[in-house]
Design an enzyme around this catalytic site. Structure first.
Site, mmCIF file in Angstrom:
data_model
loop_
_atom_site.group_PDB
_atom_site.id
_atom_site.type_symbol
_atom_site.label_atom_id
_atom_site.label_comp_id
_atom_site.label_asym_id
_atom_site.label_seq_id
_atom_site.Cartn_x
_atom_site.Cartn_y
_atom_site.Cartn_z
ATOM 1 N N HIS A 72 -15.521 -50.949 4.171
ATOM 2 C CA HIS A 72 -14.444 -49.952 4.097
ATOM 3 C C HIS A 72 -13.465 -50.229 2.948
ATOM 4 O O HIS A 72 -12.651 -49.363 2.612
ATOM 5 C CB HIS A 72 -13.650 -49.892 5.404
ATOM 6 C CG HIS A 72 -14.446 -49.400 6.577
ATOM 7 N ND1 HIS A 72 -15.137 -48.208 6.558
ATOM 8 C CD2 HIS A 72 -14.661 -49.940 7.808
ATOM 9 C CE1 HIS A 72 -15.755 -48.042 7.727
ATOM 10 N NE2 HIS A 72 -15.490 -49.081 8.495
ATOM 11 N N ASP A 126 -24.274 -49.720 9.389
ATOM 12 C CA ASP A 126 -23.072 -49.795 10.231
ATOM 13 C C ASP A 126 -22.784 -48.380 10.745
ATOM 14 O O ASP A 126 -22.987 -47.396 10.031
ATOM 15 C CB ASP A 126 -21.905 -50.305 9.388
ATOM 16 C CG ASP A 126 -20.666 -50.604 10.211
ATOM 17 O OD1 ASP A 126 -20.349 -51.798 10.401
ATOM 18 O OD2 ASP A 126 -19.992 -49.645 10.646
ATOM 19 N N HIS A 154 -20.125 -46.857 11.187
ATOM 20 C CA HIS A 154 -19.045 -46.167 10.470
ATOM 21 C C HIS A 154 -19.468 -45.930 9.028
ATOM 22 O O HIS A 154 -20.271 -46.696 8.483
ATOM 23 C CB HIS A 154 -17.767 -47.009 10.540
ATOM 24 C CG HIS A 154 -17.396 -47.372 11.949
ATOM 25 N ND1 HIS A 154 -17.621 -48.629 12.472
ATOM 26 C CD2 HIS A 154 -16.878 -46.623 12.947
ATOM 27 C CE1 HIS A 154 -17.233 -48.642 13.748
ATOM 28 N NE2 HIS A 154 -16.781 -47.440 14.054
ATOM 29 N N ASP A 210 -22.964 -52.190 14.973
ATOM 30 C CA ASP A 210 -22.132 -51.416 15.893
ATOM 31 C C ASP A 210 -22.717 -50.067 16.329
ATOM 32 O O ASP A 210 -22.082 -49.393 17.151
ATOM 33 C CB ASP A 210 -20.686 -51.273 15.390
ATOM 34 C CG ASP A 210 -20.570 -50.931 13.933
ATOM 35 O OD1 ASP A 210 -21.588 -50.569 13.327
ATOM 36 O OD2 ASP A 210 -19.445 -51.009 13.391
HETATM 37 ZN ZN ZN Z 1 -18.488 -50.346 11.718
#
Ligand code: ZN
Length: 365
Positions: A140, A177, A179, A265
């Site tokens: 991120h 991931d 996200h 995740d």
């Molecule tokens: Zn994540």
């Protein structure tokens, strides 16, 4: 069983992200325990690998911290100064939803150094595949900002390191991931030397990024591939997305090195997602990327730990990844039973929509 490299530093547990505190009723506070991205994550994964006997079969490497020069391949001087200053002042907030403590800037360098060490292993002619159990995660973080538990963007630093130091011209990053890897996308948005493929839960975190229309710009157009999947996608859906999109696009790009932003995740028990991927699903993804790397880039494969927040399931999901890498099945019975999710109409439509856009850049997918 294949042997792989294992990158870890004992100091990764020193990065302290603090506790989650809710403000209730104006000025009351409710402490609900450790922040999701806490030190137990790497402790439990490492213990699982030790106790399953797999760690003993890996070759262990201890990384060095990334230098300013390494970080500057990706980040601005302003960002590095900001991270140092935040740590020096002992502040907890390093950026939006990015937390730390006075040693966090140093540990974030060690995390980026772990990613670079994994590249060294992959480029070495002996082992060629490495799993780096690093934290804080990185995907991120943009060139100028910490975000979402990430201070420095480990996978981006590793990719630029491979281009600069090893003289590579085509590096691919697959980010599974749950996200969206917004930081990595941002860093390579105009770059065709790094193909970025993110498979993530649709419209989740960060809000407003990770759409299929975000394809890259200028020289980088077509080299940014977002695959948003509907909530509830399970093993079969992930396999379908890999077969239909991820693997064919990688085959066409022919990377010289493959990096994985491996956030476990999307796992079926994660508090920060609504996907249903089990140990078998993670084993599948790791296996197919390893086989692809063996076929198209001389086996050079780097797996970097990103997210994964269910403390009971993260070690199981990661065991699946390592089993896929080492082509084995450890002596461990998963006590959780999770119903299999089929490929739904909604998922089929999501993949079809991706194909419509990506086929402009990647023939016959
Ligand atoms: Zn994540």
């Amino acid at each position: 069983m294949k042997s792989i490299g294992f990158v870890f530093h004992e100091d990764y547990v020193k990065h302290d992200t603090g506790e989650q505190v809710y403000v209730v009723g104006g000025n009351e506070t409710l402490n609900v325990g450790l922040e999701f991205e806490n030190h137990f994550r790497v402790r439990y994964i490492k213990e699982m690998l030790e106790k399953s006997g797999l760690l003993a079969k890996m070759k262990t490497f201890v990384p060095e911290p990334a230098t300013d020069r390494d970080l500057l391949r990706v980040h601005t001087q302003r960002h590095i100064d900001n991270m140092k200053e935040t740590a020096r002042k002992g502040l907890r907030v390093f950026g939006p939803e990015a937390y730390g403590c006075p040693v966090s800037e140093e540990i974030a360098r060690l995390s980026a150094g772990g990613a670079m060490k994994a590249v060294d292993i992959a480029m070495d002619n002996e082992v060629k595949q490495a799993y780096a159990l690093i934290r804080p995660p990185g995907h991120h973080a943009t060139s100028d900002q910490a975000m979402g538990f990430c201070l420095y963007n480990n996978v981006a630093i590793a990719a630029r390191y491979a281009l600069d130091v090893y003289g590579l011209e085509r590096v691919a990053i697959v980010d599974w991931d749950v996200h969206h890897g917004n930081g990595t996308q941002d860093i390579f948005y105009h770059d065709k030397n790094v193909l970025f493929i993110s498979v993530h839960e649709d419209s989740y975190f960060p809000a407003n990024t990770g759409k299929i229309e975000e394809v890259g710009e200028g020289e980088g157009e077509g080299y940014n591939v977002n695959i948003p999947l509907p909530s509830g996608t399970g093993n079969a859906g992930y396999q379908y997305a890999f077969e239909q999109l991820v693997l064919p696009i990688l085959e066409k790009y022919e990377p010289q090195l493959l990096l994985i932003s491996a956030g476990q995740d999307p796992n079926c028990m994660d508090p920060l997602s609504r996907m249903v991927v089990t140990r078998e699903g993670f084993r599948y993804m790791a296996k197919v990327v390893r086989e692809l790397a063996e076929r198209i880039c001389d086996g050079r494969l780097v797996i970097l730990q990103e997210g994964g927040y269910s403390l009971p399931y993260l070690p199981i999901a990661t065991l699946g990844v390592i089993e896929g890498l080492m082509d084995c099945e450890a002596d461990f019975r998963d006590p959780h039973s999770v119903p299999e999710r089929p490929v739904t109409q909604e998922l089929w439509e999501a993949i079809f929509a991706c194909k419509k856009i990506f086929s402009q850049y990647w023939n016959n997918i």
